[in-house]
Design a protein around this motif. Structure first.
Motif, short mmCIF file in Angstrom:
data_model
loop_
_atom_site.label_atom_id
_atom_site.label_comp_id
_atom_site.label_asym_id
_atom_site.label_seq_id
_atom_site.Cartn_x
_atom_site.Cartn_y
_atom_site.Cartn_z
N PHE A 1 0.83 -1.20 0.00
CA PHE A 1 0.00 0.00 0.00
C PHE A 1 0.87 1.26 0.00
O PHE A 1 0.65 2.19 -0.77
CB PHE A 1 -0.93 -0.02 1.22
N GLU B 1 -13.08 4.64 -6.36
CA GLU B 1 -11.63 4.65 -6.16
C GLU B 1 -11.00 3.34 -6.64
O GLU B 1 -9.93 3.33 -7.24
CB GLU B 1 -11.31 4.87 -4.68
N GLU B 2 -11.69 2.22 -6.36
CA GLU B 2 -11.19 0.93 -6.83
C GLU B 2 -11.17 0.87 -8.35
O GLU B 2 -10.23 0.37 -8.96
CB GLU B 2 -12.06 -0.21 -6.28
N GLU C 1 2.81 1.56 -3.43
CA GLU C 1 2.02 1.85 -4.63
C GLU C 1 1.17 3.11 -4.50
O GLU C 1 1.04 3.88 -5.44
CB GLU C 1 1.14 0.64 -4.98
N LYS C 2 0.56 3.31 -3.33
CA LYS C 2 -0.37 4.43 -3.18
C LYS C 2 0.34 5.71 -2.72
O LYS C 2 -0.09 6.80 -3.05
CB LYS C 2 -1.47 4.08 -2.17
N GLN C 3 1.39 5.55 -1.92
CA GLN C 3 2.07 6.74 -1.40
C GLN C 3 3.50 6.89 -1.91
O GLN C 3 4.22 7.79 -1.48
CB GLN C 3 2.04 6.71 0.14
N LYS C 4 3.89 5.98 -2.82
CA LYS C 4 5.20 6.08 -3.51
C LYS C 4 6.37 6.14 -2.52
O LYS C 4 7.32 6.91 -2.70
CB LYS C 4 5.25 7.31 -4.44
N GLU D 1 -7.79 -2.08 2.74
CA GLU D 1 -8.51 -0.84 2.46
C GLU D 1 -8.36 0.13 3.63
O GLU D 1 -8.52 -0.26 4.79
CB GLU D 1 -10.01 -1.10 2.29
N ASP E 1 -3.03 -7.15 -2.10
CA ASP E 1 -3.64 -5.83 -2.32
C ASP E 1 -4.98 -5.70 -1.61
O ASP E 1 -5.69 -4.71 -1.79
CB ASP E 1 -3.79 -5.53 -3.82
N SER F 1 -8.26 2.85 -9.64
CA SER F 1 -6.91 2.34 -9.38
C SER F 1 -6.65 0.95 -9.97
O SER F 1 -5.52 0.62 -10.29
CB SER F 1 -6.65 2.29 -7.87
N LYS F 2 -7.71 0.15 -10.13
CA LYS F 2 -7.48 -1.25 -10.52
C LYS F 2 -7.88 -1.60 -11.94
O LYS F 2 -7.45 -2.61 -12.47
CB LYS F 2 -8.20 -2.19 -9.53
#
Length: 457
Positions: A123, A305-306, A126-129, A283, A280, A309-310
């Motif tokens: 998470f 959002e899913e 991927e989401k916050q780099k 949530e 993954d 992103s997916k």
């Protein structure tokens, strides 16, 4: 999650929503039903008592909003109190420190702690780099270190090696030193679990906490243990300065008592929900969205959002261009749509986030089971490329061969081809394709001759 609670509360609120005005009597009846629904969901008694008192205080004597009926006002109050009970707002991870931000994971054995470490690492990456390093300080459970190392390779996140002959404090200190030297943003430390709370485990994790001074100390707990999850969290909170909770195995919990009890009992926010085994399947926890889902109002924000992103946007663009040109939507395209749906947790998970999902008849829900989707994929994969491109050529002998190759019955192949025919017509009307539009039309399609023998119109 919350299926039983949603069903009970939805029925109660439907009964009161038709009332012309709220009185002490009909509030009393509704509150008694809400109280029973919460207790059956294994919500802790003190939480239920406070919740009911808050709803009663706010419902009686409150001016009703002119745009709402009294029944709607009551539903609004229940939703608001559910949100407050679970923490009011999403509580994000605190990364505001000199890197690396250290996160310590605590919990009982079997709660899914090691898997949650990997999910959280993915998470953050991927989401916050963030550049993340994982380390296992669990020197007691056989293969615990190897398990985290294997997960690190699966998610492509760095792993700091450790061994069973080292002390947990030594492991954590070395990992922290390595993380500083190599400019990692986050270090996640997995710790040993036990089958129950014991003093030795608590002493060890206190020493570990003191040595590495984590900015986040997250308690990982199994949602299926109900209010016991909240009581265990309280015991850990008394020994450690917890900053939040990760609630795991939520997909297997139909009651939801833990989610409604933990914040009240520990004072600590739930930060994440573990929704399955995949790396993954994690949530962020949004109390307002969960409250909406509990009351059968859906959770469209999370679904959107899913989707964003997916969904494979490149494939979606190609399909849109293909349909725009007038090319046919074929079975290979249909297979891609099914795979994308599965990547978002399957039809069951998506349905839970749609408003009014609780009102869908059981016979329709049974046709949206994720096992059905897997069967459909197997059937399409048993076809030749020529058959996928030209379904009209799939006649008697071909249907028998496809059924045999996919381990299904000829009737299953017939149903899939009928459903594909419905989908193809729908795609022609949409002239743009894509998962979002497919979702809007899914309910109508399933009701009109879905997979598994639904009545046909």
């Amino acid at each position: 999650m919350f299926e039983n609670l949603t069903e009970r509360l939805s029925q109660t609120l439907r009964n009161i929503s038709g009332r012309g005005r709220l009185t002490d009597d009909n509030i009393k009846d509704a509150l008694r039903d809400v109280r029973m629904a919460l207790l059956e969901a294994d919500v802790a008694l003190p939480v239920v008592r406070d919740f009911i008192n808050q709803v009663r205080d706010k419902a009686v004597g409150q001016d009703v909003n002119k745009s709402l009926t009294p029944g709607q006002e009551f539903i609004k109050i229940v939703q608001n109190e559910l949100t407050i009970a679970m923490g009011a707002v999403n509580s994000e991870l605190n990364l505001a420190t000199q890197p690396p931000a250290v996160m310590l994971m605590a919990g009982l054995q079997g709660a899914g702690k090691t898997t949650s470490v990997a999910k959280l690492a993915k998470f953050l990456k991927e989401k916050q780099k963030k550049k993340v390093l994982m380390v296992s300080a669990d020197v007691y459970r056989p293969a615990a270190i190897k398990q985290l190392e294997t997960l690190s390779k699966a998610i492509n996140v760095d792993f700091f090696p450790s061994s069973n002959d080292q002390s947990p404090v030594d492991i954590a200190n070395k990992a922290l030193h390595h993380a500083k030297l190599n400019f990692y943003d986050v270090l996640i430390v997995d710790t040993a679990g036990r089958l129950h709370v014991d003093s030795d485990m608590m002493d060890e994790i206190k020493q570990l906490h003191q040595a590495i001074k984590p900015i986040e100390t997250l308690f990982v707990v199994d949602a299926m243990t109900g209010q016991d999850a909240a009581n265990t969290a309280k015991a850990f909170n008394e020994a450690l300065p917890l900053t939040g909770v990760i609630l795991t195995k939520v997909d297997g919990d139909a009651r939801g008592g833990a989610a409604l009890s933990i914040r009240h009992i520990t004072g600590k926010p739930i930060k994440f929900l573990g929704m399955g085994e995949k790396t993954d399947a994690l949530e962020p926890f949004y109390p307002d969205r969960i409250a909406s889902r509990i009351l059968g109002m859906g959770d469209m924000l999370s679904l959107i959002e899913e989707l964003q992103s997916k969904v494979d946007h490149e494939k979606a663009e190609k399909m849109a261009a293909k349909l725009k040109k007038g090319d046919k939507f074929d079975l290979t395209d249909f297979l891609d749509q099914l795979k994308q749906m599965r990547s978002m947790g399957g039809m069951t998970a998506m349905l839970a986030k749609l408003p009014g999902a609780g009102q869908i008849p059981e016979n329709v829900k049974s046709q949206m089971d994720d096992k059905v989707t897997v069967k459909m994929e197997a059937i399409i994969q048993s076809m030749t490329l020529k058959e996928r491109a030209n379904p009209d050529i799939i006649k008697g002998s071909r249907r028998r061969r496809i059924a045999m190759g996919s381990g299904t019955q000829v009737q299953d192949v017939n149903r899939l081809l009928k459903q594909f025919d419905d989908m193809q017509r729908m795609m022609k009307k949409m002239k743009g394709g894509g998962m979002m539009k497919m979702m809007r039309n899914m309910k109508g399609m399933m009701g009109g001759g879905g997979f598994g023998g639904l009545p046909r119109r």
